[in-house]
Scaffold this motif. Sequence first.
Motif, PDB file in Angstrom:
ATOM      1  N   VAL A 131       0.603  -1.303  -0.022  1.00  0.00           N
ATOM      2  CA  VAL A 131      -0.219  -0.066  -0.068  1.00  0.00           C
ATOM      3  C   VAL A 131       0.876   1.059  -0.076  1.00  0.00           C
ATOM      4  CG1 VAL A 131      -1.652   1.250   1.138  1.00  0.00           C
ATOM      5  CG2 VAL A 131      -1.673  -1.473   1.191  1.00  0.00           C
ATOM      6  N   GLY A 132       0.771   2.155  -0.903  1.00  0.00           N
ATOM      7  CA  GLY A 132       1.705   3.035  -0.994  1.00  0.00           C
ATOM      8  C   GLY A 132       3.485   2.773  -1.164  1.00  0.00           C
ATOM      9  N   GLY A 133       3.511   1.387  -1.428  1.00  0.00           N
ATOM     10  CA  GLY A 133       4.671   2.102  -1.260  1.00  0.00           C
ATOM     11  C   GLY A 133       5.347   0.918  -0.061  1.00  0.00           C
ATOM     12  N   VAL A 134       4.023   0.611   0.105  1.00  0.00           N
ATOM     13  CA  VAL A 134       4.861   0.095   1.986  1.00  0.00           C
ATOM     14  C   VAL A 134       4.146  -1.468   1.664  1.00  0.00           C
ATOM     15  CG1 VAL A 134       4.552   0.329   4.340  1.00  0.00           C
ATOM     16  CG2 VAL A 134       5.282   1.850   2.973  1.00  0.00           C
ATOM     17  N   ARG A 135       4.908  -2.313   2.430  1.00  0.00           N
ATOM     18  CA  ARG A 135       4.724  -3.690   2.333  1.00  0.00           C
ATOM     19  C   ARG A 135       3.729  -3.822   3.785  1.00  0.00           C
ATOM     20  NH1 ARG A 135       3.458  -7.071  -2.066  1.00  0.00           N
ATOM     21  NH2 ARG A 135       5.984  -6.074  -2.096  1.00  0.00           N
ATOM     22  N   LEU A 136       2.767  -4.214   3.983  1.00  0.00           N
ATOM     23  CA  LEU A 136       2.070  -4.871   5.370  1.00  0.00           C
ATOM     24  C   LEU A 136       1.991  -6.141   5.439  1.00  0.00           C
ATOM     25  CD1 LEU A 136      -1.051  -3.027   4.557  1.00  0.00           C
ATOM     26  CD2 LEU A 136       0.786  -2.185   5.376  1.00  0.00           C
ATOM     27  N   LEU A 137       1.938  -5.985   6.580  1.00  0.00           N
ATOM     28  CA  LEU A 137       2.338  -7.956   7.238  1.00  0.00           C
ATOM     29  C   LEU A 137       0.969  -8.598   6.850  1.00  0.00           C
ATOM     30  CD1 LEU A 137       4.659  -7.198  10.074  1.00  0.00           C
ATOM     31  CD2 LEU A 137       5.163  -7.667   7.851  1.00  0.00           C
ATOM     32  N   PHE A 138       0.449  -8.125   6.060  1.00  0.00           N
ATOM     33  CA  PHE A 138      -0.946  -9.010   5.859  1.00  0.00           C
ATOM     34  C   PHE A 138      -0.766  -9.003   4.330  1.00  0.00           C
ATOM     35  CE2 PHE A 138      -5.160  -8.625   5.116  1.00  0.00           C
ATOM     36  CZ  PHE A 138      -5.995  -9.527   6.683  1.00  0.00           C
ATOM     37  N   SER A 139      -1.213 -10.948   4.054  1.00  0.00           N
ATOM     38  CA  SER A 139      -1.262 -11.207   2.758  1.00  0.00           C
ATOM     39  C   SER A 139      -2.605 -11.592   2.652  1.00  0.00           C
ATOM     40  CB  SER A 139      -0.432 -12.179   3.250  1.00  0.00           C
ATOM     41  OG  SER A 139      -0.794 -13.511   4.431  1.00  0.00           O
ATOM     42  N   PRO A 140      -2.276 -11.981   1.769  1.00  0.00           N
ATOM     43  CA  PRO A 140      -3.852 -12.958   0.785  1.00  0.00           C
ATOM     44  C   PRO A 140      -3.870 -14.226   1.551  1.00  0.00           C
ATOM     45  CG  PRO A 140      -2.503 -11.975  -1.048  1.00  0.00           C
ATOM     46  CD  PRO A 140      -1.456 -12.442   0.424  1.00  0.00           C
ATOM     47  N   ALA A 141      -2.963 -14.141   1.933  1.00  0.00           N
ATOM     48  CA  ALA A 141      -3.325 -16.246   3.235  1.00  0.00           C
ATOM     49  C   ALA A 141      -4.281 -15.507   4.450  1.00  0.00           C
ATOM     50  CB  ALA A 141      -2.370 -16.482   3.197  1.00  0.00           C
ATOM     51  N   ASP A 142      -3.762 -14.540   4.641  1.00  0.00           N
ATOM     52  CA  ASP A 142      -4.376 -14.208   5.720  1.00  0.00           C
ATOM     53  C   ASP A 142      -5.806 -13.558   5.582  1.00  0.00           C
ATOM     54  OD1 ASP A 142      -1.775 -13.964   7.731  1.00  0.00           O
ATOM     55  OD2 ASP A 142      -1.155 -12.070   6.681  1.00  0.00           O
ATOM     56  N   LEU A 143      -6.267 -12.561   4.349  1.00  0.00           N
ATOM     57  CA  LEU A 143      -7.066 -12.592   4.716  1.00  0.00           C
ATOM     58  C   LEU A 143      -7.900 -13.629   4.254  1.00  0.00           C
ATOM     59  CD1 LEU A 143      -9.243 -10.273   4.012  1.00  0.00           C
ATOM     60  CD2 LEU A 143      -8.887 -10.260   1.709  1.00  0.00           C
ATOM     61  N   PHE A 144      -7.640 -14.636   3.706  1.00  0.00           N
ATOM     62  CA  PHE A 144      -9.207 -16.184   3.267  1.00  0.00           C
ATOM     63  C   PHE A 144      -8.946 -16.256   4.716  1.00  0.00           C
ATOM     64  CE2 PHE A 144      -8.169 -20.842   3.145  1.00  0.00           C
ATOM     65  CZ  PHE A 144      -9.805 -20.654   2.663  1.00  0.00           C
ATOM     66  N   THR A 145      -7.981 -16.734   5.880  1.00  0.00           N
ATOM     67  CA  THR A 145      -8.547 -17.491   6.769  1.00  0.00           C
ATOM     68  C   THR A 145      -9.147 -16.625   7.483  1.00  0.00           C
ATOM     69  OG1 THR A 145      -5.535 -17.354   7.010  1.00  0.00           O
ATOM     70  CG2 THR A 145      -6.739 -17.424   9.302  1.00  0.00           C
ATOM     71  N   ILE A 146      -9.064 -15.338   7.567  1.00  0.00           N
ATOM     72  CA  ILE A 146      -9.737 -14.161   8.465  1.00  0.00           C
ATOM     73  C   ILE A 146     -11.532 -14.254   7.724  1.00  0.00           C
ATOM     74  CG2 ILE A 146     -11.391 -11.510   8.598  1.00  0.00           C
ATOM     75  CD1 ILE A 146      -8.424 -11.165   9.125  1.00  0.00           C
ATOM     76  N   GLY A 147     -11.862 -14.001   6.253  1.00  0.00           N
ATOM     77  CA  GLY A 147     -13.034 -14.528   5.736  1.00  0.00           C
ATOM     78  C   GLY A 147     -13.607 -16.704   5.923  1.00  0.00           C
ATOM     79  N   ALA A 148     -13.096 -17.087   5.991  1.00  0.00           N
ATOM     80  CA  ALA A 148     -13.318 -18.577   6.303  1.00  0.00           C
ATOM     81  C   ALA A 148     -13.640 -18.403   7.938  1.00  0.00           C
ATOM     82  CB  ALA A 148     -12.068 -19.701   5.980  1.00  0.00           C
ATOM     83  N   VAL A 149     -13.167 -18.370   9.093  1.00  0.00           N
ATOM     84  CA  VAL A 149     -13.382 -17.909  10.625  1.00  0.00           C
ATOM     85  C   VAL A 149     -14.096 -17.503  10.767  1.00  0.00           C
ATOM     86  CG1 VAL A 149     -12.582 -17.475  12.769  1.00  0.00           C
ATOM     87  CG2 VAL A 149     -10.698 -18.515  11.075  1.00  0.00           C
ATOM     88  N   ALA A 150     -14.602 -16.202   9.479  1.00  0.00           N
ATOM     89  CA  ALA A 150     -16.388 -14.883  10.445  1.00  0.00           C
ATOM     90  C   ALA A 150     -16.772 -16.045   9.449  1.00  0.00           C
ATOM     91  CB  ALA A 150     -15.781 -13.746   9.352  1.00  0.00           C
TER      92      ALA A 150
END
Length: 292
Positions: A131-150
């Motif tokens: 995001v804006g040239g900054v690499r966050l410690l949050f990946s597509p795999a993390d997003l998938f985990t959050i979605g599956a648990v929710a």
Amino acid sequence: MLRFVNLTLAGVSQGMIFAAIALALVMIFRATRIINFAQGAMLMITTLIAWSVLQHSRSYWLALAVALGSGLVLGAVTERVFIRPVESKSPLNAVVVTLGLLVMINSVAGMIWGNSPHSYPPAFSLQGFQVGGVRLLFSPADLFTIGAVAFTMLALVLLFRWTVLGLQMRAAAYAPEIARLIGVRVSRMLTIGWALSALVGSLAGVLIAPAVFVGPVQFESVLVYAFTAAIIGGLDSPVGAVVGGLLLGCVLSYVSGYAGSEITPLAALAALMAVLMLRPSGLLGSSTGRSV
């Protein structure tokens, strides 16, 4: 500021991992009023089965389907063979049986797959979003985990509150004698409860496997934190399991990031004690018996 954002995102990701297993613990407790200490071993062996399928098929989704199916079967067989003989006796008997199952399943897994941990690929990339040239410690795999648990949390809430099956399971757990009088097949409800709990646990195992690897002892530390999260949120609340997991994950992430990872177990204990002192039933747990 960036460090705080990254620690928060890491805490959310870690917390959803705790919440995934906590949901399985809540599921079995709400359906049968039993705390299943073999939950970690059960999700471990179904994840190892999925890993074996993955090695031959190279299909993540087929392996996930096999894990969920094997979890359903394992849960139903566990209730029928090991738990049913002690269901009418003291609840402590069932707890002791689950402890025995923990040892037995770990031993069987070690004999079949060995004690060395195996790597498990994630469903999606582990590279953080940029995001804006900054690499966050949050990946597509993390997003998938959050979605599956929710999604799982929402499904459990709908099951217990708005379906006949869920109401029958609650009745069988809280008042089995009365449930039998109104036509509920209590034994079938308990079997379904164990099967669904093992299914949720199998999903949790596949979701967390890329982070902890897969082996007979790889899930033990995560299970301890998940159990803590379930108690913080309330052992009879699916929403509480997710809230407790997120709260614990963020606390551990902040403590590890600012004070050092060596004191994170103390931070988890402090969070647990603080919540229980203020609300012994957990943040979203029921303080009184439910009406069914």
